[in-house]
Design an enzyme around this catalytic site. Structure first.
Site, short mmCIF file in Angstrom:
data_model
loop_
_atom_site.label_atom_id
_atom_site.label_comp_id
_atom_site.label_asym_id
_atom_site.label_seq_id
_atom_site.Cartn_x
_atom_site.Cartn_y
_atom_site.Cartn_z
N ASP A 41 0.86 -1.18 0.00
CA ASP A 41 0.00 0.00 0.00
C ASP A 41 0.90 1.23 0.00
OD1 ASP A 41 -2.33 1.62 0.29
OD2 ASP A 41 -1.94 1.73 2.44
N ASP A 43 0.01 5.04 1.03
CA ASP A 43 -0.10 5.98 2.14
C ASP A 43 0.00 5.25 3.47
OD1 ASP A 43 -0.64 8.18 0.40
OD2 ASP A 43 -2.66 7.38 0.13
N GLY A 91 -8.08 3.79 3.46
CA GLY A 91 -7.85 2.68 2.54
C GLY A 91 -8.88 2.50 1.45
N ARG A 94 -11.84 7.12 -2.93
CA ARG A 94 -12.25 8.42 -2.40
C ARG A 94 -13.77 8.56 -2.27
NH1 ARG A 94 -11.13 12.35 -6.55
NH2 ARG A 94 -9.08 11.38 -6.46
N SER A 169 -5.79 5.34 -4.21
CA SER A 169 -5.68 6.76 -4.53
C SER A 169 -5.46 7.00 -6.02
CB SER A 169 -4.52 7.38 -3.75
OG SER A 169 -4.29 8.72 -4.16
N ASN A 171 -4.17 9.70 -6.87
CA ASN A 171 -2.99 10.56 -6.83
C ASN A 171 -1.70 9.76 -6.65
OD1 ASN A 171 -4.43 13.09 -6.92
ND2 ASN A 171 -5.11 12.63 -4.84
N ASP A 227 -1.56 -0.73 6.00
CA ASP A 227 -1.79 -0.08 7.28
C ASP A 227 -3.26 0.15 7.56
OD1 ASP A 227 -2.11 2.02 5.35
OD2 ASP A 227 -1.82 3.47 6.97
#
Length: 527
Positions: A41, A43, A91, A94, A169, A171, A227
């Protein structure tokens, strides 16, 4: 088994009568031999952007909830990072996060579309406003990296494992660029791909399964590092060999309950157990000739051959790798008996001119450019869109490393190879950093490695393995009556070994074997 590949040994129990001190708990061990791929993952695992995401979500929802409270007269109850963020947002894609949190407050909004203006009061509008806030933070603050994670990734890559970043994401590419990590991963499956392929987001396992597929790894031979509770759930549902929960937010219990095999606060806690040298476990193809012949009985062969290091010895400069008459005669005789293809990282015209055998299939540029008898032709359509980036990257590399003694920059149609075999050891790190920097500035290119070479290629789901599978189909070689053989020596040949693992025979050409998915080995091109 992979499930036991990372564990904490239980500490010695202390009884009422015991006067001995407890032994310290040994660090968890990650046995790299149990895996072919590691999936990370983004972030909170690779980059320190989870806190930025949480703060931006709070900004978005507090603004919205305060404005709603003013209009309705209801009390304002702010968004709680520890409770709301981890439970409803972390996780997830969006728009799913927006909808999940609003539903927890009994709020129903029209879904809208992903093109909604950020000021619109829709799921799409709020999600786009959150993204606008996040990108502003990214531009001003950049993206910090967990060095312990990137150290683990580089160590795993050095031992032959494939690495993917898997994020909900949209991004993801921008974050990797801001962090200078674009060239670190062999595959990226993110929110953009989620939409393009129509996949469900976490906690569904589809993003991780797609990443494993792109790396040529079975789920049980891949490890997931997450996470978020939803990400851990995805890894568990997907049947991955190991799911590691990274507890950055004091939710170790929740990660374990979601299915994490192991929970650490930082990946620096893991001790790597590298695979043993495979010399003893990879038998000689010559010693096992009878075994290979038995597998071929009643079938016809199809033979796929790499060029450099397989048909010719590895040399200091690419132009010195000239095919000698004897192997050329062997290839000519072989081509009279069965279908033969040369699959090379070189440009197709280059390898055709070096081999000089008619009637073969030639796949150049790792399979982006293929031609053969009877009008067979493939020019990867999407790869052509990357030619401008490749030219710009070539110019940048020549400016940055062209003056370093020993560097050889080989510009190909669909790749740029930076050879460092003749570079002094003290300068190799500078060459690698320059290639990584150029890759980071070109999101549509990815950095790969090989024997004393760094390479930039189009960031597309295409490699030697995909090319071999395509050739098997178009040439009518995919049926049970055909046995496919692939002979190669380098990192890029592992894609073909993986693709044919259950469909044919992979033979590694290497004096000192490296971790491989090939079944047999030959010591050198002579063998």
């Amino acid at each position: 088994m992979a499930k036991r590949a990372a564990r904490r040994d239980r500490p010695m129990r202390r009884t009422a009568r015991s006067t001995r001190r407890m032994k310290p708990t040994p660090p968890p061990v990650l046995a790299l031999s149990a895996f072919d791929a590691l999936l990370f993952d983004l972030d909170g695992v690779v980059t320190r952007t989870a806190a930025v995401h949480a703060a931006v979500w709070k900004q978005l929802f507090d603004e919205y909830l305060r404005r709603r409270a003013e209009h309705s007269g209801e009390p304002f109850r702010p968004f709680d990072i520890e409770g709301d963020y981890l439970t409803y947002v972390d996780g997830k894609p969006r728009y799913d996060g927006v909808q999940s949190f609003l539903e927890s407050r009994g709020i129903t909004l029209p879904y809208g579309t992903p093109e909604d203006d950020p000021d619109q009061e829709t799921i799409g509008g709020l999600g786009n406003r959150k993204n606008m806030y996040f990108r502003k933070q990214l531009r001003t603050g950049g993206a910090e990296v967990f060095d312990t994670t990137t150290d683990l990734i580089r160590s795993a890559k050095a031992h032959g494992l494939k690495i993917a970043v898997v994020s909900s994401s949209k991004n993801c590419a921008e974050v990797l660029d801001a962090a200078g990590l674009t060239g670190l991963f062999d595959a990226r499956v993110d929110g953009v791909e989620l939409d393009r392929l129509g996949l469900p987001g976490k906690p569904a396992p589809d993003l991780f399964l797609e990443a494993a597929r792109r790396l040529g790894a079975r789920p049980e031979r891949a490890a997931v590092f997450e996470d978020a509770v939803s990400g851990v759930q995805a890894g568990r549902v997907g049947g991955f060999g190991l799911v590691v929960g990274v507890d950055r937010a004091g939710q170790a219990v929740a990660l374990r309950e979601a299915g994490a095999d192991l929970v650490v606060s930082d990946l620096g806690e893991l001790t790597l157990d590298p695979p043993s040298p495979p010399t003893a476990s990879l038998p000689s193809a010559l010693d096992r000739f009878d075994e290979i012949a038995a597998a071929l009985r009643g079938r016809r062969p199809a033979v796929f051959l790499d060029y450099d290091g397989t048909l010719t010895p590895i040399v200091d400069r690419p132009e010195l790798a000239v095919l000698s008459p004897e192997p050329r005669q062997v290839i000519e005789r072989l081509a009279q008996l069965c279908r033969v293809a040369i699959v090379s990282g070189r440009d197709r015209q280059d390898v055709e001119a070096l081999v000089k055998v008619d009637g073969l299939v030639y796949a150049g540029s790792h399979g982006f450019d293929i031609a053969g008898p009877d009008g067979l032709s493939l020019q990867h359509e999407e790869a052509a869109r990357h030619l401008a980036s490749l030219r710009q990257a070539d110019e940048a590399l020549r400016r940055h490393v062209g003056g370093i003694d020993g560097v050889v920059i080989e510009a190909k149609k669909y790749a740029i190879a930076v050879h460092y075999r003749l570079v002094a050891h003290r300068d190799v790190a500078a060459v690698q950093q320059a290639v990584e920097d150029v890759a980071a500035r070109h999101h549509d290119l990815r950095m790969t490695g090989g024997k004393k070479v760094f390479e930039l290629r189009p960031r597309l789901d295409w490699d030697k393995g995909k090319a071999v599978l395509w050739l098997r189909e178009v040439l009518g070689l995919s049926g049970p009556e055909v046995r496919s053989f692939y002979l190669g020596d380098d990192e890029t040949d592992e894609d073909a070994f993986a693709a044919l693992r259950d469909l044919g025979v992979g033979i590694l050409v290497a004096e000192v074997p490296h971790p491989t998915q090939a079944r047999y080995r030959l010591r050198d091109p002579g063998e």
